[in-house]
Structures are given as structure tokens and as C-alpha cells.
Write a protein that holds these residues in place. Structure first.
Motif, short mmCIF file in Angstrom:
data_model
loop_
_atom_site.label_atom_id
_atom_site.label_comp_id
_atom_site.label_asym_id
_atom_site.label_seq_id
_atom_site.Cartn_x
_atom_site.Cartn_y
_atom_site.Cartn_z
N UNK A 296 0.80 -1.22 0.00
CA UNK A 296 0.00 0.00 0.00
C UNK A 296 0.84 1.27 0.00
N UNK A 297 2.12 1.14 0.41
CA UNK A 297 2.99 2.32 0.44
C UNK A 297 3.21 2.87 -0.96
N UNK A 298 3.07 2.01 -1.96
CA UNK A 298 3.24 2.46 -3.34
C UNK A 298 2.21 3.52 -3.71
N UNK A 299 1.04 3.47 -3.06
CA UNK A 299 -0.03 4.42 -3.36
C UNK A 299 0.39 5.84 -3.04
N UNK A 300 1.33 5.99 -2.09
CA UNK A 300 1.78 7.31 -1.69
C UNK A 300 3.06 7.72 -2.43
N UNK A 301 3.43 6.94 -3.40
CA UNK A 301 4.71 7.13 -4.07
C UNK A 301 4.60 8.16 -5.19
N UNK A 302 5.33 9.24 -5.06
CA UNK A 302 5.46 10.20 -6.14
C UNK A 302 4.16 10.76 -6.68
N UNK A 303 3.96 10.56 -7.98
CA UNK A 303 2.82 11.15 -8.67
C UNK A 303 1.57 10.28 -8.65
N UNK A 304 1.61 9.13 -8.02
CA UNK A 304 0.48 8.21 -8.10
C UNK A 304 -0.79 8.79 -7.49
N UNK A 305 -0.65 9.69 -6.53
CA UNK A 305 -1.82 10.30 -5.89
C UNK A 305 -2.38 11.47 -6.68
N UNK A 306 -1.62 11.96 -7.64
CA UNK A 306 -1.99 13.18 -8.36
C UNK A 306 -3.32 13.04 -9.11
N UNK A 307 -4.20 14.02 -8.94
CA UNK A 307 -5.47 14.02 -9.66
C UNK A 307 -5.23 14.11 -11.16
N UNK A 308 -4.18 14.81 -11.57
CA UNK A 308 -3.89 14.95 -13.00
C UNK A 308 -3.44 13.61 -13.59
N UNK A 309 -2.72 12.81 -12.81
CA UNK A 309 -2.32 11.47 -13.27
C UNK A 309 -3.56 10.62 -13.50
N UNK A 310 -4.47 10.61 -12.53
CA UNK A 310 -5.69 9.82 -12.64
C UNK A 310 -6.52 10.28 -13.85
N UNK A 311 -6.63 11.58 -14.02
CA UNK A 311 -7.41 12.08 -15.16
C UNK A 311 -6.76 11.73 -16.48
N UNK A 312 -5.43 11.78 -16.52
CA UNK A 312 -4.71 11.40 -17.74
C UNK A 312 -4.93 9.91 -18.05
N UNK A 313 -4.92 9.09 -17.02
CA UNK A 313 -5.16 7.65 -17.20
C UNK A 313 -6.56 7.40 -17.76
N UNK A 314 -7.52 8.21 -17.31
CA UNK A 314 -8.88 8.03 -17.82
C UNK A 314 -8.95 8.35 -19.31
N UNK A 315 -8.11 9.28 -19.76
CA UNK A 315 -8.09 9.62 -21.18
C UNK A 315 -7.45 8.51 -22.01
N UNK A 316 -6.61 7.71 -21.36
CA UNK A 316 -6.07 6.51 -22.02
C UNK A 316 -7.21 5.54 -22.28
N UNK A 317 -8.05 5.32 -21.27
CA UNK A 317 -9.21 4.44 -21.44
C UNK A 317 -10.11 4.97 -22.56
N UNK A 318 -10.38 6.27 -22.53
CA UNK A 318 -11.23 6.89 -23.55
C UNK A 318 -10.70 6.64 -24.95
N UNK A 319 -9.40 6.85 -25.15
CA UNK A 319 -8.80 6.69 -26.48
C UNK A 319 -8.80 5.23 -26.92
N UNK A 320 -8.46 4.34 -26.00
CA UNK A 320 -8.39 2.92 -26.36
C UNK A 320 -9.77 2.39 -26.74
N UNK A 321 -10.79 2.75 -25.97
CA UNK A 321 -12.14 2.28 -26.28
C UNK A 321 -12.61 2.87 -27.62
N UNK A 322 -12.28 4.14 -27.84
CA UNK A 322 -12.64 4.78 -29.11
C UNK A 322 -11.99 4.07 -30.30
N UNK A 323 -10.83 3.44 -30.05
CA UNK A 323 -10.11 2.69 -31.09
C UNK A 323 -10.51 1.22 -31.10
N UNK A 324 -11.65 0.90 -30.48
CA UNK A 324 -12.21 -0.46 -30.46
C UNK A 324 -11.36 -1.48 -29.71
#
Length: 387
Positions: A296-324
Motif C-alpha cells: 500500500x505504500x506504493x499508493x503514496x509514491x510520487x505522482x500516483x496520488x496526483x489528480x492529474x495522473x488519474x485524469x490522464x489515465x482516464x483519457x487513455x481508457x477513452x482513447x483505447x475504447x474509441x479505437x475499439x
């Protein structure tokens, strides 16, 4: 920072340690005695929801009321604010009067927030909720009115506990209680701390299906996560993740929790999630969280908690699904990005166009010109890693 001193009429209830002190301040002096732009940490999400058209309309109407009252002599309500003092301020009493010594940073305006915004906007002072920047024509047009308002006295009621101090929960409860009793901020889905919002059921489903409690849980009070916090993420971040995954970057950026978020076509995000889209989001996050299962300590590591990281990851999902992409493809992407080193020292950030080393050359930081550029740059980098 030096302490501030104010004297006023003191009131208290028998057997209660919470007291009130009423005093008067010229409108132009409010920012010197109060932290006027402060958003209480446990109310960030609420203030985000308060940035709506209804409240903006109310602020404009209050500005007009004040103008008519001060310039035309029309009868109106005296300007007043209610302020909570955190911590334990110093109080000296003399009969029915009291003298407070406190830090400006410990103040939080809970009552008549829209009146505060109206006053500050009129004076051209930075205000919470809405921009208070004045155009040159506004400065010229209302200069006399602003001079009158600047000198007008505002009744300020300080609420505090000089024996035990006020807790975060007390401040939050008092905020809702005040705005419920005085018809304050229009908050749509947030008239009390326990009420819901349109995408709440899907966030609750994510939290349950992914067993997020095992990773520290989901905060309902704050927008963002600090390293010292015990929880993994917040409802606000998951809300942005859902919207970004389904509707993409533009809708994600402007979406507000209190709204039933829609595409330009009028299609609701909730309908898309209900139709089965949420399975892609769950597959991605379940894989992305795998490295945290035994550490669980990894969750506090560096940028993993960043809201911008999470939002960027969601855009990965968006793009991949859009590409079937298939569920298997989404899961693999989650695994790859879940195993990524999110430490601020990780050398792979050299390859990310919106990351750069700090002045000491040791830690990586955001080098983009805006949060939008940073978020989109991260999404582009992550997509490159999973393509």
C-alpha cells in the motif's frame, strides 16, 4: 505571521464553550482580517459545485442591491458575514465585550458567502467562486460606488471555541447548517453533507467492485489527496475519471459533480455507464491497482496520488475504447501503467514531454504551462507506453 486583534460584543450560551463575537469592519478591510478566498479543505467539492449559474446570478443581484442601497438610499439589509475561527484563539473579556487575538489563516467565511463575493467583486478584490477582475470600463463606471462601498461597514460575527477549539467536522457541519437556515449557496445536490449527486452510484459501484477500502478508501470531503492522507483517492477524482473515460478531455475539464454530465449531443454520461461502459473502467483500474495489493505504500509514491495522473489515465481508457480496444487490451494497458514507477526520481519521465527536472536536478516536476497541457501531455505519454 503576526496576530490580529479585534474587539466586539461577546455572546455565549450557558454551559457552552462555543462563543460569538460581533464586530464591524470597513468593506475594504475585510481581506486584511479574513482569509477571504480560503476554501476549507473538507469543503473543496462543495465549493466546486457552488460555481454555478444560479449563484452567479445571485451575486449580480446582490451587487445591484448594494448599489441601490448605498447610492439611492433604498432600504436594504445591512451587510453581514459569519466567520468560523479554527484552533484556539486568545480571548480577553471585559464585561459584555471581548478582544480576540487570532491568525488570519485560521478564518473561514461560512455565512453569506455570496454577499462576500459580491462585495469583493465590486471592489475588484480577488474573490472565491467567481472572477473579480474588473474591466477598464467597469473601473471608470463604478468608481464612486466602489469608494462608498469601501468605507461601508460590514457586520462580522466570529464563531469560535477558546477552550477546546473547533474541529474540522464542526466547521463542516456549521457551514451546512448556516446555509440551510439562511438560504445561502445554491448547491443543487449538496444541501447537506450526506446527499448525493448524479454519478454518485457509479462511484460507489467502483469503490465496492474494486474494493478500494483495502487501499485506504475514498474521501467524500476533499477534491485531492495529500501524502499524509490515509485514503487512496476522492469522489471528485473518481468523478473526473468516469467523465474522462466516457466523454474525453473537453467534457472532463468542464464537468461539475452537481450536474448530470452530458455530451454535446445531449447524451448523458450516466446512460453510457449504465449501458455497460463502466466495465472498461473497472477492468483498467483493477489492473492498474494490482501492484498496490501487497504494498500500500506504493499508493503514496510520487505522482500516483496526483489528480492529474488519474485524469490522464482516464483519457487513455477513452482513447483505447474509441479505437475499439477489447477488455483484454484495456486490462493489459492497466497492468503496464500500474507497474510504471511513479516516483519523482524515476528516469523514464525524461521521455515525457510535460515533465522536467527541478532546479536541483534530482526530482521531476510538471513543466507544462497549464493543467490542461499537463494532463493531455501525460495522456499522450501513457498511450505511447501501451501502444
Amino acid at each position: 505571521m503576526s496576530k490580529l486583534h479585534l474587539t466586539g460584543r461577546l455572546t455565549s450560551r450557558v454551559g457552552k464553550t462555543v462563543k460569538s463575537l460581533v464586530t464591524y469592519l470597513p468593506a475594504i478591510e475585510l481581506e486584511n482580517y479574513l482569509s477571504v478566498t480560503r476554501v476549507y479543505p473538507d469543503l473543496e467539492v462543495i465549493y466546486d459545485a457552488a460555481k454555478n449559474k444560479t449563484n452567479l446570478k445571485k451575486v449580480i443581484e446582490i451587487q445591484e442591491d448594494i448599489k441601490n442601497e448605498l447610492q439611492a438610499g433604498i432600504v436594504g439589509a445591512p451587510l453581514s458575514l459569519t466567520v468560523v475561527l479554527e484552533g484556539i484563539p486568545s480571548l480577553v473579556t471585559t464585561g459584555k465585550n471581548g478582544s480576540l487575538e487570532y491568525d488570519r489563516a485560521s478564518t473561514f467565511v461560512v455565512g453569506n458567502v455570496l454577499s462576500l463575493v459580491a462585495i469583493l467583486k465590486t471592489l475588484g478584490i480577488k474573490a472565491p467562486l467567481f472572477s473579480s477582475r474588473l474591466s477598464s470600463s467597469e473601473i471608470k463606471k463604478n468608481s464612486i460606488f466602489r469608494q462608498i462601498l469601501a468605507k461601508d461597514e460590514v457586520m462580522v460575527t466570529f464563531v469560535f471555541d477558546d477552550e477546546n477549539g473547533l474541529s474540522g467536522d464542526q466547521v463542516r457541519e456549521f457551514f451546512f447548517k448556516y446555509n440551510r437556515q439562511h438560504s445561502g449557496l445554491h448547491l443543487t445536490q449538496f444541501s447537506s453533507p450526506d446527499e448525493t449527486f448524479p454519478l454518485k452510484p457509479f462511484i460507489s459501484k467502483l469503490a465496492k467492485d474494486l474494493n478500494l477500502e483495502e487501499y485506504g478508501g475514498v474521501s467524500t470531503k476533499s477534491k485531492h489527496v495529500k501524502a499524509s492522507d490515509s485514503y487512496l483517492t476522492t469522489e471528485y477524482i473518481l468523478f473526473k475519471f468516469l467523465v474522462g473515460s466516457v466523454a474525453g478531455p473537453q467534457v472532463q475539464e468542464t464537468a461539475m459533480m452537481s450536474n448530470d454530465v452530458t455530451f454535446a449531443s445531449g447524451l448523458k454520461v450516466s446512460d453510457v455507464l449504465e449501458a455497460g461502459y463502466i466495465k472498461y473502467i473497472e477492468a483498467f483500474l483493477k489492473a492498474w491497482l494490482q501492484p498496490l495489493e501487497n504494498n500500500n505504500k506504493l499508493a503514496k509514491d510520487g505522482f500516483r496520488l496526483s489528480a492529474q495522473i488519474w485524469q490522464a489515465l482516464s483519457l487513455v481508457v477513452y482513447t483505447l475504447v474509441a479505437d475499439d480496444a477489447s477488455i483484454e487490451d484495456i486490462t493489459l494497458a492497466g497492468l503496464i501503467l500500474g507497474r510504471l514507477n511513479y516516483s519523482k526520481r524515476a528516469t523514464h519521465w525524461h521521455n515525457c514531454g510535460v515533465m522536467g527536472l527541478d532546479s536541483n536536478g534530482r526530482l521531476f516536476k510538471n513543466t507544462a504551462n497549464s493543467t490542461r497541457e499537463f494532463r493531455n501531455g501525460l495522456a499522450k505519454y501513457f498511450l505511447g507506453l501501451v501502444s
